[in-house]
Scaffold this motif. Structure first.
Motif, PDB file in Angstrom:
ATOM      1  N   ASN A 347       0.830  -1.199   0.000  1.00  0.00           N
ATOM      2  CA  ASN A 347       0.000   0.000   0.000  1.00  0.00           C
ATOM      3  C   ASN A 347       0.869   1.254   0.000  1.00  0.00           C
ATOM      4  N   ALA A 348       0.351   2.308  -0.617  1.00  0.00           N
ATOM      5  CA  ALA A 348       1.069   3.581  -0.681  1.00  0.00           C
ATOM      6  C   ALA A 348       1.145   4.214   0.703  1.00  0.00           C
ATOM      7  N   GLU A 349       2.233   4.921   0.956  1.00  0.00           N
ATOM      8  CA  GLU A 349       2.449   5.529   2.266  1.00  0.00           C
ATOM      9  C   GLU A 349       1.363   6.550   2.612  1.00  0.00           C
ATOM     10  N   ARG A 395       0.439  -1.601   5.839  1.00  0.00           N
ATOM     11  CA  ARG A 395       1.270  -1.397   4.649  1.00  0.00           C
ATOM     12  C   ARG A 395       1.306  -2.640   3.757  1.00  0.00           C
ATOM     13  N   TYR A 519       2.446   0.891  -8.090  1.00  0.00           N
ATOM     14  CA  TYR A 519       3.659   0.470  -7.385  1.00  0.00           C
ATOM     15  C   TYR A 519       4.751   0.183  -8.413  1.00  0.00           C
ATOM     16  N   TYR A 539       6.027   4.947  -1.925  1.00  0.00           N
ATOM     17  CA  TYR A 539       6.104   3.641  -1.280  1.00  0.00           C
ATOM     18  C   TYR A 539       7.371   3.518  -0.447  1.00  0.00           C
ATOM     19  N   TYR A 541      10.182   1.835  -0.387  1.00  0.00           N
ATOM     20  CA  TYR A 541      10.914   0.983  -1.324  1.00  0.00           C
ATOM     21  C   TYR A 541      11.866   0.014  -0.638  1.00  0.00           C
TER      22      TYR A 541
END
Length: 728
Positions: A347-349, A395, A519, A539, A541
């Protein structure tokens, strides 16, 4: 390590003096003993787990023993031991059937007093169905995957129930019914855009009846292309009435009551950091370095990205399509041309932060927690691993990006303290039109929904975190058709991903991003050091324990696993192949063409290779244009690339139109030369139109009537000469 057997040879030199009888006996005895020692494993067997130089050594490394002990598949025994009278079997690919099973189990238990449990059919010995108790009921929530195929976890059950002589009918006369004691309910999940809509659920229903079982109520059918959730909700009320009648439950005593938690969350003050999951998907991933692991759907491989580039001309379009290459060297993973690769997204931050803050746990995001099921009926097979932190759970493990169900919103309303918020959620939970417009079509996530009812963004800490864990689906891998050839690059998997992003019509001020494709896009941009003016999802990373990203080498890894398919080239390369793949539907056909060109370059005979490809404009989104030019040059007269550019003229032209234009030649390749026909891409329009076009060819070129033409196309499918890899 060698597979050879190390041996020794006894020799007698010719110039040695003559030996006496005692010496001869001694030497012979010693020789026999040596041979017995060398071949002791072959003669006597070996219980040792450690190979010695004298033993035959296998190159196959055994799967490490990790995790919980092997599950007991005797579900009859489990029902008796836990005093259950309703069991809900599910076969699920994306988690929806599993979620429905859990919801029904909870409703049956809390509302009607039934004693329920849910189980994955993969974890059960379904041959025991003939021993099913007369006073119990079985639910079957079965999803159909691909072209009428069972989900990965339901393959064994499918093979059992569709076999000519299932194990539960062994030794029973044909006129007798082995499943006469089984009473069951069935809900089938599928997609009407596919030809074999709900084929698995329907077949299981028919087979259970054939073997003497009795269905309770009507078979439920859900259409993922329409409104699967509404199909489910609309079916279950009448179903419960029928089940209550069969189980002799007084429906007048049914109660909705307060929500009862399915899970218990415990915050841990201390925990061994080596045992805390930070985004890993299995216990294997926490094993010490040096231990060989087996990578599969339960334990994905962290694969290095070795190449990536943009396929669209971004000077002419704001759309994106990324080509990405993954290195699987040393992983033990293997693939065949035409297989799928599953990429596990995160999931995106921004979404993680939003949900943590609105739930009032942002300050506790790094707190380690355990999550355990309170009742076995709600236990899910793929519950995320714990202990883990709140941030890790949101996350990596819970899909906080997806809209939640209408039924869940109705329950959510009971936890909201403000009258305005309670009223809005109650309306969305009861009015399916409002839900569709404001939540489903708008793709409104839980975090965004809660923000919309929160005064001044104040945290809604009255919502139990246990309920959030219950209603959010688990993050599922996203599957992509592999666009490389295993014969050409066996240690590298290529992916062709079109990036999903759009502004919903109902909320045009918002932008919706695809979970996995964005993503992929952001990883691509980071690797290529591309700065983009648009504010896009970001993200973490580095991933769990910094396993995903090496800043020094700028190397990023992604978790993935391979899923094998039946979408394959004919074994005889001399046979013609016709492929229809517009847009990213061309992905598997890139692998096909690479493989055919490779065989041709090696001097072997290759049948005619025809590819229909379509896109908007030649200079905008013609995927692999230069590469295809070279590949078809290698194929020479046996290769033909036919293109359709829909927006280069006033009237749109699609691959279906080009297919008609070349109809007589295509018919010759398929009908007269025994060729194979492949379609990949959009199931709802393109694939359906192409299927219709092929039937029309059978009529116009083959002289068949409509019925014969339809049966001809079906026969091609049944023989594996008409294959589809499509999506809605």
């Amino acid at each position: 390590m060698s597979d050879n057997i190390l041996t020794e040879t006894l020799t007698v030199q010719a110039d040695e003096p003559m030996i006496d009888t005692f010496d001869l006996v001694f030497l012979l005895t010693a020789g026999v003993m040596a041979i017995l020692y060398l071949y002791k494993d072959t003669i006597f067997g070996n219980n040792s787990k450690t190979a010695t130089p004298q033993q035959p050594v296998s190159t196959t490394i055994p799967k490490p023993i990790t995790g919980p002990p092997k599950k007991d598949k005797d579900f009859i025994k489990r029902m008796k031991e836990t005093d259950k009278n309703v069991i809900l079997f599910y076969g699920s690919q994306t988690g929806t059937a599993e979620d429905y099973a859990s919801r029904l189990a909870k409703e049956g238990q809390q509302k009607f007093g039934l004693k329920t449990m849910t189980v994955d059919v993969e974890d059960c010995n379904m041959a025991l169905l003939d021993k099913f108790p007369l006073d119990c009921v079985a639910f079957f929530l079965m999803a159909t995957y691909g072209e009428g195929e069972p989900t990965d976890d339901a393959v064994d059950f499918w093979e059992l129930i569709t076999s000519e002589s299932p194990e539960f009918s062994a030794g029973i006369p044909v006129e007798e019914k082995p499943l006469s004691s089984l009473r069951y309910v069935v809900f089938a999940l599928g997609n009407k855009t596919y030809e074999h809509f709900n084929a698995v659920g329907r077949m299981i229903d028919n087979k259970l009846t054939e073997f003497g079982a009795t269905r309770i109520g009507e078979r439920g059918e859900g259409d993922d292309d329409g409104s699967l959730e509404e199909d489910f909700l609309g079916w279950k009320d009448d179903m419960w009435k029928a089940v209550c009648d069969a189980m002799q439950v007084d429906q007048s005593e049914a109660k909705d009551g307060d929500h009862v938690a399915a899970y218990k969350i415990t915050e841990l003050e201390s925990c061994d950091s080596n045992k805390v999951f930070q985004g890993e998907y299995s216990g294997q991933a926490l094993m010490v370095n040096g231990t060989r692991q087996t990578y599969d759907a339960r334990n994905p491989y962290f694969s290095p990205i070795v190449a990536t580039h943009e396929l669209f001309n971004t000077n002419m379009t704001d759309r994106n399509c990324v080509h990405m290459e993954f290195d699987i060297s040393g992983s033990g993973l293997e693939y065949e041309t035409g297989d799928h690769v599953a990429v596990w997204p995160m999931n995106a931050e921004q979404d993680v932060e939003r949900l943590l803050k609105i739930l009032g746990i942002w300050e506790k995001r790094d707190t380690i927690v355990s999550v355990e099921s309170i009742d076995p009926s709600t236990t899910k097979k793929y519950t995320f691993p714990v202990p883990a932190t709140y941030a890790t759970i949101f996350r990596y493990y819970l899909d906080i990006h997806a809209p939640i169900s209408r039924q869940s919103i109705a329950t959510l309303a009971t936890f909201v303290s403000t009258e305005e918020g309670k009223a809005r959620l109650t309306n969305l939970g009861s009015d399916k039109v409002s839900y569709r417009i404001e939540v489903s079509d708008a793709h409104l996530s839980l975090g965004e929904l809660l923000e919309s009812i929160s005064p001044n963004g104040k945290p809604l800490d009255s919502i139990p975190l246990e309920f959030v864990v219950e209603i959010l689906p688990r993050v599922q891998p996203r599957y992509y058709s592999i666009s490389s050839s295993s014969k050409s690059t066996p240690k590298t998997i290529h992916v062709t991903a079109s990036i999903l992003s759009y502004n919903p019509k109902t909320t045009p001020q918002r932008k919706v991003y695809g979970l996995a494709t964005n993503y992929i896009l952001q990883v691509h941009r980071k690797l290529r050091n591309i700065q983009h003016p648009e504010i896009s999802p970001s993200y973490l990373y580095s991933g769990p324990r910094n396993k995903y990203y090496d800043e020094g080498t700028n190397l990023i890894k992604m978790p993935l696993h391979v899923r094998h398919t039946n979408f394959k080239l004919p074994k005889n390369s001399k046979l013609p192949v016709v492929m229809v793949g517009p847009g990213t539907g061309v992905a598997p056909f890139r692998g096909f063409v690479i493989e055919r060109a490779l065989v041709k370059a090696q001097g072997e005979e290759v049948g005619e290779t025809v590819l229909f490809f379509g896109c908007r404009k030649r200079d905008e989104d013609f995927l692999y244009q230069n590469e295809f030019t070279e590949l078809f040059a290698t194929l020479g007269e046996s290769g033909k690339l036919i293109t359709a550019f829909s927006r280069e003229q006033s009237q749109k032209v699609y691959v279906q139109h080009k297919f008609h234009e070349n109809g007589s030649h295509i018919w010759h390749l398929i009908h007269n030369l025994g060729g194979y026909f492949y379609v990949c891409g959009d199931a709802k329009n393109m694939a359906r139109d192409v299927n219709t076009a092929l039937g029309q060819l059978a009529q116009s070129c083959g002289g068949m009537d409509e019925t014969s033409a339809t049966n001809y196309v079906k026969d091609l499918r049944s023989k594996g000469r008409y294959q589809e890899d499509v999506w809605s």
